[in-house]
Design a protein around this motif. Structure first.
Motif, PDB file in Angstrom:
ATOM      1  N   ASP A  28       0.807  -1.217   0.000  1.00  0.00           N
ATOM      2  CA  ASP A  28       0.000   0.000   0.000  1.00  0.00           C
ATOM      3  C   ASP A  28       0.842   1.270   0.000  1.00  0.00           C
ATOM      4  O   ASP A  28       0.320   2.353   0.259  1.00  0.00           O
ATOM      5  N   LEU A  29       2.132   1.158  -0.301  1.00  0.00           N
ATOM      6  CA  LEU A  29       3.012   2.326  -0.313  1.00  0.00           C
ATOM      7  C   LEU A  29       3.462   2.689  -1.725  1.00  0.00           C
ATOM      8  O   LEU A  29       4.464   3.378  -1.890  1.00  0.00           O
ATOM      9  N   GLY A  30       2.741   2.235  -2.745  1.00  0.00           N
ATOM     10  CA  GLY A  30       3.107   2.563  -4.110  1.00  0.00           C
ATOM     11  C   GLY A  30       3.792   1.410  -4.808  1.00  0.00           C
ATOM     12  O   GLY A  30       3.996   0.336  -4.245  1.00  0.00           O
ATOM     13  N   PRO A  31       4.180   1.597  -6.068  1.00  0.00           N
ATOM     14  CA  PRO A  31       4.874   0.552  -6.813  1.00  0.00           C
ATOM     15  C   PRO A  31       6.175   0.139  -6.129  1.00  0.00           C
ATOM     16  O   PRO A  31       6.858   0.962  -5.513  1.00  0.00           O
ATOM     17  N   LEU A  32       6.527  -1.135  -6.254  1.00  0.00           N
ATOM     18  CA  LEU A  32       7.692  -1.663  -5.548  1.00  0.00           C
ATOM     19  C   LEU A  32       8.986  -0.996  -6.001  1.00  0.00           C
ATOM     20  O   LEU A  32       9.845  -0.653  -5.169  1.00  0.00           O
ATOM     21  N   PHE A  33       9.162  -0.796  -7.296  1.00  0.00           N
ATOM     22  CA  PHE A  33      10.417  -0.208  -7.774  1.00  0.00           C
ATOM     23  C   PHE A  33      10.586   1.216  -7.253  1.00  0.00           C
ATOM     24  O   PHE A  33      11.661   1.603  -6.780  1.00  0.00           O
ATOM     25  N   VAL A  42       5.349  16.833   8.198  1.00  0.00           N
ATOM     26  CA  VAL A  42       5.363  17.359   6.832  1.00  0.00           C
ATOM     27  C   VAL A  42       5.877  16.322   5.850  1.00  0.00           C
ATOM     28  O   VAL A  42       5.418  16.241   4.709  1.00  0.00           O
ATOM     29  N   ALA A  43       6.819  15.480   6.298  1.00  0.00           N
ATOM     30  CA  ALA A  43       7.495  14.562   5.384  1.00  0.00           C
ATOM     31  C   ALA A  43       6.743  13.258   5.171  1.00  0.00           C
ATOM     32  O   ALA A  43       7.106  12.501   4.258  1.00  0.00           O
ATOM     33  N   TRP A  44       5.708  12.976   5.945  1.00  0.00           N
ATOM     34  CA  TRP A  44       5.094  11.654   5.865  1.00  0.00           C
ATOM     35  C   TRP A  44       4.351  11.413   4.555  1.00  0.00           C
ATOM     36  O   TRP A  44       4.062  10.277   4.195  1.00  0.00           O
ATOM     37  N   ARG A  45       4.046  12.470   3.806  1.00  0.00           N
ATOM     38  CA  ARG A  45       3.303  12.310   2.551  1.00  0.00           C
ATOM     39  C   ARG A  45       4.166  11.762   1.421  1.00  0.00           C
ATOM     40  O   ARG A  45       3.631  11.329   0.393  1.00  0.00           O
ATOM     41  N   LEU A  78      11.042  11.484   1.454  1.00  0.00           N
ATOM     42  CA  LEU A  78      11.198  12.502   2.487  1.00  0.00           C
ATOM     43  C   LEU A  78      10.999  11.915   3.881  1.00  0.00           C
ATOM     44  O   LEU A  78      11.703  12.281   4.832  1.00  0.00           O
ATOM     45  N   GLN A  79      10.052  11.008   4.000  1.00  0.00           N
ATOM     46  CA  GLN A  79       9.833  10.364   5.286  1.00  0.00           C
ATOM     47  C   GLN A  79      11.058   9.561   5.703  1.00  0.00           C
ATOM     48  O   GLN A  79      11.483   9.606   6.867  1.00  0.00           O
ATOM     49  N   THR A  80      11.659   8.843   4.758  1.00  0.00           N
ATOM     50  CA  THR A  80      12.869   8.079   5.065  1.00  0.00           C
ATOM     51  C   THR A  80      14.029   9.004   5.410  1.00  0.00           C
ATOM     52  O   THR A  80      14.808   8.724   6.339  1.00  0.00           O
ATOM     53  N   ALA A  81      14.143  10.115   4.664  1.00  0.00           N
ATOM     54  CA  ALA A  81      15.222  11.065   4.947  1.00  0.00           C
ATOM     55  C   ALA A  81      15.075  11.694   6.322  1.00  0.00           C
ATOM     56  O   ALA A  81      16.075  12.040   6.969  1.00  0.00           O
ATOM     57  N   ALA A  82      13.860  11.872   6.809  1.00  0.00           N
ATOM     58  CA  ALA A  82      13.651  12.436   8.148  1.00  0.00           C
ATOM     59  C   ALA A  82      13.835  11.397   9.242  1.00  0.00           C
ATOM     60  O   ALA A  82      14.313  11.720  10.340  1.00  0.00           O
TER      61      ALA A  82
END
Length: 395
Positions: free
Chosen positions: A136-141, A184-187, A191-195
């Motif tokens: 549910d987090l988008g395409p695997l690649f 802010v980065a969770w979308r 960015l979420q990984t970088a935070a």
């Protein structure tokens, strides 16, 4: 109130008759009243000379009564029984089993590799693969690329801050800063990984782990490679099974809704509305599954040009069923029983074929043109069901 207006809109769409211009102002007045809290004022309703117009007339009358009444707290809807919860069925069905096998393969492989190369911090690698295996987090690649880029950016940021602020001051300040950026980065996954990466590295550094930034980057790369390999295995990694399951669920939900409309028109309206919501929800899930599968790289994905028209055909079938229900409620005409049973039986056969993953058969369907002379409502349903049956083999 909103459900009544939406059903009336569907019925008016199938009637294909232009409404007076002043009638279109009524929904705008209601929307403005909801947004501002001010009275909606007089609502111009159409002349109730057709089932669709009668439905809109009654919906606007009900809306005027609701807006004129004192505001009171709405009753909470009853919780649906377990058999009506699609999430539980998916978890216990083939999609849940396939997801469990994929996660077990990713986590097990990464754990074995991590125990060989880094037994002290072995948990980073399987955790990375488990996050990437979520469908549910988008395409695997794109998930793998975003995870790798976000981790690299977080490692660079942590290394730079640690060089400027030696000791514990750098990790503490960076963890506080990145923690404020999480809302802010969770979308965005990168960015979420970088935070998150500097926060994890700060905790590791404060606990005494040495070489954490480089190890984190290597573990992320290995986890991405393992998740990509497992996600593109035949059958286990393909999204085709997910699309087929949601397609069959949409057909079953459409069949239950159609059967309620044509076989039990005197049943409580709440039962029909519940089945209508379930049918449109199953349709939305099928559309989402098609979009997600189309975004995957071959061979994990499916061609959009095959599935998109089929899903659209189910949507038009549900709309035709809704228009039929509105005509029954506001027109009072009984449906031809034989043709109604034929339509529901044909839709049941299509749903069973889709659930069994076999080529759809050729169930008997009444001719929409001949049926139109007896019942225009069922003729619209039969026409859309012909389209669904035609597009099912291609999908």
């Amino acid at each position: 109130m909103a459900v009544d207006a939406s059903e009336a809109a569907v019925a008016l769409l199938w009637e294909a008759r232009t409404l007076p211009p002043h009638t279109a102002d009524a929904p705008l007045r209601l929307a403005r009243s909801v947004r501002t809290g001010e009275p909606c004022g007089p609502l111009a309703a159409p002349t109730p000379d057709t089932p669709g117009r009668r439905a809109l007339h009654d919906a606007l009358l009900h809306a005027a009564e609701v807006f004129a009444a004192p505001v009171r707290a709405a009753d909470a809807p009853p919780r649906p029984p377990l058999r009506h919860r699609p999430g539980l069925r998916r978890a216990l069905g083939p999609l849940g089993r396939e997801y469990g096998l994929r996660v077990a393969l990713c986590v097990g492989s990464c754990t074995a590799v991590a125990q060989l190369i880094r037994p002290q911090q072995w948990y980073w690698l399987p955790v990375t693969a488990a996050f990437l295996a979520k469908p549910d987090l988008g395409p695997l690649f794109s998930r793998a690329v975003n995870r790798l880029l976000g981790t690299a950016a977080g490692v660079v940021l942590f290394t730079a801050v640690q060089a400027l602020l030696p000791g514990n001051a750098g990790p503490v300040a960076l963890a506080a800063l990145c923690g404020t950026l999480l809302p802010v980065a969770w979308r965005h996954f990168a960015l979420q990984t970088a935070a998150l990466t500097p926060i994890v590295l700060a905790f590791a550094g404060l606990s005494g782990a040495h070489g954490a930034p480089g190890s984190r980057l290597v573990d992320t790369l290995l986890g991405c490679l393992v998740a990509l390999a497992a996600g593109h295995l035949p059958r286990l990694g393909s999204r085709r099974a997910a699309v087929a399951v949601h397609w069959a669920a949409a057909l079953y939900a459409a069949e239950a809704y159609l059967a309620q409309v044509v076989d039990a028109p005197q049943a409580p309206r709440a039962d029909r509305l519940r089945l209508r919501r379930a049918a449109y929800q199953a349709l939305a899930e099928a559309r989402t599954a098609v979009a997600q599968a189309a975004a995957e790289l071959p061979p994990a994905g499916v061609p959009t040009e095959s599935w998109a028209p089929a899903v659209t055909a189910i949507e038009r079938l549900l709309d035709a069923t809704t228009a039929c229900a509105v005509r029954i409620e506001h027109g009072g005409r009984r449906l031809p029983a034989a043709e109604a049973r034929t339509l529901t039986a044909a839709l049941t056969r299509l749903a069973e074929d889709a659930s069994a993953r076999r080529h759809p058969g050729d169930p008997a369907l009444p001719d929409p043109v001949r049926l139109g002379a007896r019942c225009a409502s069922l003729a619209d349903v039969a026409d859309q069901l012909h389209t669904v049956r035609t597009l099912s083999p291609a999908a």
